[in-house]
Design an enzyme around this catalytic site. Structure first.
Site, PDB file in Angstrom:
ATOM      1  N   ARG A  46      16.322   9.612 -59.613  1.00 31.31           N
ATOM      2  CA  ARG A  46      15.682  10.257 -58.455  1.00 31.31           C
ATOM      3  C   ARG A  46      16.795  10.666 -57.499  1.00 31.31           C
ATOM      4  O   ARG A  46      17.968  10.369 -57.718  1.00 31.31           O
ATOM      5  CB  ARG A  46      14.629   9.356 -57.774  1.00 31.31           C
ATOM      6  CG  ARG A  46      14.827   7.889 -57.799  1.00 31.31           C
ATOM      7  CD  ARG A  46      15.948   7.368 -56.949  1.00 31.31           C
ATOM      8  NE  ARG A  46      15.988   7.923 -55.623  1.00 31.31           N
ATOM      9  CZ  ARG A  46      17.065   7.968 -54.872  1.00 31.31           C
ATOM     10  NH1 ARG A  46      18.224   7.482 -55.324  1.00 31.31           N
ATOM     11  NH2 ARG A  46      17.050   8.501 -53.663  1.00 31.31           N
ATOM     12  N   ALA A  48      17.555  14.364 -55.075  1.00 26.78           N
ATOM     13  CA  ALA A  48      17.522  15.779 -55.460  1.00 26.78           C
ATOM     14  C   ALA A  48      18.702  16.211 -56.352  1.00 26.78           C
ATOM     15  O   ALA A  48      18.480  16.794 -57.423  1.00 26.78           O
ATOM     16  CB  ALA A  48      17.439  16.646 -54.200  1.00 26.78           C
ATOM     17  N   ARG A  89       8.890  17.064 -61.036  1.00 24.40           N
ATOM     18  CA  ARG A  89       8.742  16.751 -59.606  1.00 24.40           C
ATOM     19  C   ARG A  89       8.845  18.058 -58.827  1.00 24.40           C
ATOM     20  O   ARG A  89       9.754  18.854 -59.085  1.00 24.40           O
ATOM     21  CB  ARG A  89       9.801  15.749 -59.130  1.00 24.40           C
ATOM     22  CG  ARG A  89       9.547  14.330 -59.623  1.00 24.40           C
ATOM     23  CD  ARG A  89      10.433  13.323 -58.918  1.00 24.40           C
ATOM     24  NE  ARG A  89       9.896  12.926 -57.637  1.00 24.40           N
ATOM     25  CZ  ARG A  89      10.561  12.148 -56.765  1.00 24.40           C
ATOM     26  NH1 ARG A  89      11.787  11.725 -57.054  1.00 24.40           N
ATOM     27  NH2 ARG A  89      10.022  11.799 -55.620  1.00 24.40           N
ATOM     28  N   GLN A 199      13.763   2.741 -51.468  1.00 23.81           N
ATOM     29  CA  GLN A 199      15.071   3.237 -51.915  1.00 23.81           C
ATOM     30  C   GLN A 199      16.198   2.722 -51.011  1.00 23.81           C
ATOM     31  O   GLN A 199      17.331   2.545 -51.470  1.00 23.81           O
ATOM     32  CB  GLN A 199      15.091   4.773 -51.920  1.00 23.81           C
ATOM     33  CG  GLN A 199      14.252   5.403 -53.009  1.00 23.81           C
ATOM     34  CD  GLN A 199      12.869   5.757 -52.519  1.00 23.81           C
ATOM     35  OE1 GLN A 199      12.313   5.089 -51.655  1.00 23.81           O
ATOM     36  NE2 GLN A 199      12.286   6.796 -53.081  1.00 23.81           N
ATOM     37  N   ASP A 240      15.477  17.329 -49.863  1.00 18.71           N
ATOM     38  CA  ASP A 240      15.107  17.799 -51.203  1.00 18.71           C
ATOM     39  C   ASP A 240      14.946  19.303 -51.232  1.00 18.71           C
ATOM     40  O   ASP A 240      14.966  19.922 -52.297  1.00 18.71           O
ATOM     41  CB  ASP A 240      13.812  17.132 -51.674  1.00 18.71           C
ATOM     42  CG  ASP A 240      14.114  15.768 -52.259  1.00 18.71           C
ATOM     43  OD1 ASP A 240      14.654  14.922 -51.522  1.00 18.71           O
ATOM     44  OD2 ASP A 240      13.846  15.556 -53.459  1.00 18.71           O
TER      45      ASP A 240
HETATM   46  O1  MRU Z   1      11.743  10.272 -53.971  1.00 24.60           O
HETATM   47  P1  MRU Z   1      13.238  10.273 -54.049  1.00 24.60           P
HETATM   48  O2  MRU Z   1      13.849   8.914 -54.098  1.00 24.60           O
HETATM   49  O3  MRU Z   1      13.740  11.175 -55.152  1.00 24.60           O
HETATM   50  O4  MRU Z   1      13.677  10.946 -52.682  1.00 24.60           O
HETATM   51  C1  MRU Z   1      15.030  11.137 -52.440  1.00 24.60           C
HETATM   52  C2  MRU Z   1      15.288  11.635 -51.077  1.00 24.60           C
HETATM   53  O5  MRU Z   1      14.407  11.871 -50.293  1.00 24.60           O
HETATM   54  C3  MRU Z   1      16.709  11.911 -50.736  1.00 24.60           C
HETATM   55  O6  MRU Z   1      16.922  11.731 -49.378  1.00 24.60           O
HETATM   56  C4  MRU Z   1      17.041  13.358 -51.102  1.00 24.60           C
HETATM   57  O7  MRU Z   1      16.720  13.619 -52.436  1.00 24.60           O
HETATM   58  C5  MRU Z   1      18.452  13.670 -50.878  1.00 24.60           C
HETATM   59  S1  MRU Z   1      19.473  12.755 -51.986  1.00 24.60           S
HETATM   60  C6  MRU Z   1      21.037  13.231 -51.882  1.00 24.60           C
END
Ligand code: MRU
Length: 359
Positions: A46, A48, A89, A199, A240
Site C-alpha cells: 500500500r 501510492a 484501488r 499505518q 494519493d
Molecule cells: O491506504 P494506504 O495505506 O495505501 O494510504 C496511504 C496514504 O494515504 C499515503 O499517505 C499516501 O499513499 C502517500 S504514500 C507516500
C-alpha cells in the site's frame, strides 16, 4: 530495504507483506498479475508510489504469462492486465500512471519478437521502481529545507505511512524527515496512529524506530491538542492524488489536520512525487474516494468491538482543499500557490525527463 522487487531467478514479484508488520517481517511472492492486483486491493502492499511500482511489476508478470504468438496479441493481453490492475484501488493515480507508462513503452518497442517486448516491459517496470527511490531522495532534499532548526528538535506531525514501505524505498514525507536527519537537523516526529488500519502505529513507528529517529506515537484525536498547545512546528503528509488546482486526496484524517494547522498558524505540506499529480482533474471533488469494508472500523486487532450489524461508513481518503496547504513538495522542487501554475511546471519538467528516457 526495498518494499517490492523482481526476483530475477524465479521471475516473480516479491514484496514485504505489510499486513503482518510490525509483528512479522515476511515476504509475499507472486507469479500471476491477478494475484498482484489482489495484493494491492488487500493492502499486502500500500502507499501510492509502492502501488505504482506493483502495477508496473504486475504488467511484467502479465507479459511473462501471456501465451501470445505476436506482439499485437501480447499488447492485447497487456491491455487486459492493465484493466485488472487499475481496478485494484481507485484513489492512487500512481497505479494507472505506472501501468500506462509500461504499456506505452511496450507499444513503442516495435520488436517483432514477443519475448523481446516482454523484456522491454520488465525493464520499464524495473526502471519505474529504481526511479522512485531516486525521486524520493530528490524530494527529500528539497523538503528538508522547510524543517525548522529548533533547539530541542523540530516537532513534525505526520499522518499514515509515507516511508520506505509506502514507496519502493526512502519515502516521501518520511523521506523529508530522513533527509533532514541526514543534514544534521534535530527532529521529533509525532506519529498519528491513523485509524482504522493503523499505518502510523504499525508501519511508521516501526520504520522510525529502526532508523533511531526520535518519535512518539499518538492517538489521532491528540493531534489538535498538540497543535493548540504549541507542540507542533510543521505538519507533513503524503497524497494519493493531487488535482490540477492543488487539492490533495490523502489518508482519511489529513483534512482535519490541515484545517487545524491553519487555525494554529502551523505550516502544512503534502509531499508527493510528480506521478501523483493528476492534471486531468480540475479539483479535489473529481478525485475518486475509495470506500473500504465495515470490519476495518468495527473491529480492532481482529476482534469485533461494535455491535453486530452496526452500520459503518469507511472512506479511506479525504480531500484537503489547497487553501490549507503551505506548499506541495515534489522532486522538481516545492510548489507554492498559485498551485495551478507551479504544479503544471513541475509536471512538465518531470514529463520531459520521462520523454528523454523513452527516446
Ligand atoms: O491506504 P494506504 O495505506 O495505501 O494510504 C496511504 C496514504 O494515504 C499515503 O499517505 C499516501 O499513499 C502517500 S504514500 C507516500
Amino acid at each position: 530495504m526495498r518494499t517490492i522487487w523482481w526476483d530475477v531467478t524465479a521471475n516473480t514479484v516479491k514484496m514485504i507483506d505489510q499486513r503482518r508488520l510490525p509483528l512479522a517481517l515476511e515476504t509475499a511472492e507472486y507469479d500471476d498479475y491477478r494475484a498482484v492486483a489482489e495484493a494491492i486491493a488487500t493492502m499486502v502492499i500500500r502507499g501510492a508510489p509502492a502501488i505504482g511500482a506493483a502495477g508496473g511489476y504486475g504488467m511484467a508478470l502479465a507479459a511473462r504469462q501471456s501465451q501470445a504468438k505476436t506482439p499485437r496479441d501480447l499488447l492485447a493481453d497487456l491491455e487486459t492486465a492493465k484493466a485488472v490492475l487499475d481496478a485494484a484501488r481507485p484513489t492512487a493515480v500512481n497505479l494507472t500512471w505506472s501501468t500506462e507508462r509500461v504499456l506505452r513503452r511496450a507499444r513503442q518497442s516495435n520488436h517483432p519478437e514477443v519475448r523481446k517486448v516482454a523484456n522491454v516491459v520488465l525493464a520499464e517496470a524495473e526502471h519505474i521502481a529504481d526511479e522512485d527511490v531516486e525521486i524520493n531522495r530528490r524530494l527529500g532534499a528539497h523538503g528538508a529545507a522547510i524543517i525548522p532548526i529548533v533547539p530541542d528538535g523540530a516537532n513534525i506531525l505526520h499522518h499514515c505511512n509515507t516511508g520506505s514501505l509506502a514507496t519502493v524505498d526512502y519515502g516521501t514525507a518520511l523521506g523529508v524527515v530522513r533527509a533532514a536527519v541526514e543534514q544534521g537537523k534535530q527532529v521529533h516526529v509525532w506519529v498519528d496512529e491513523t485509524r482504522p488500519r493503523l499505518q502510523g502505529a504499525r508501519l511508521t513507528a516501526w520504520e522510525l524506530m529502526r532508523d533511531g529517529i526520535p518519535m512518539t506515537l499518538i492517538a489521532d484525536n491528540a493531534a489538535g491538542h498538540l497543535m493548540r498547545t504549541g507542540q507542533v512546528d510543521v505538519v507533513l503528509f503524503g497524497a494519493d492524488r493531487v488535482a490540477a488546482n492543488g487539492d490533495v486526496a490523502n489518508k482519511i484524517g489529513s483534512y482535519k489536520l490541515a484545517v487545524c494547522a491553519q487555525e494554529n498558524g502551523i505550516p502544512c505540506y503534502s509531499v508527493v512525487p510528480t506521478s501523483t499529480i493528476d492534471l486531468g482533474l480540475p479539483n479535489g471533488d473529481a478525485i475518486p474516494i475509495e470506500e473500504r469494508g465495515w470490519e476495518e472500523v468495527a473491529c480492532f486487532g481482529g476482534t469485533q468491538v461494535a455491535p453486530d450489524g452496526v452500520p459503518v461508513y469507511n472512506p479511506a481518503f479525504d480531500v484537503t482543499p489547497h487553501r490549507y496547504l503551505t506548499g506541495i513538495i515534489t522532486e522538481e522542487g516545492i510548489c507554492y500557490p498559485p498551485f495551478g501554475q507551479s504544479l503544471r511546471q513541475a509536471k512538465e519538467r518531470a514529463e520531459e525527463r520521462i520523454r528523454k528516457h523513452e527516446a
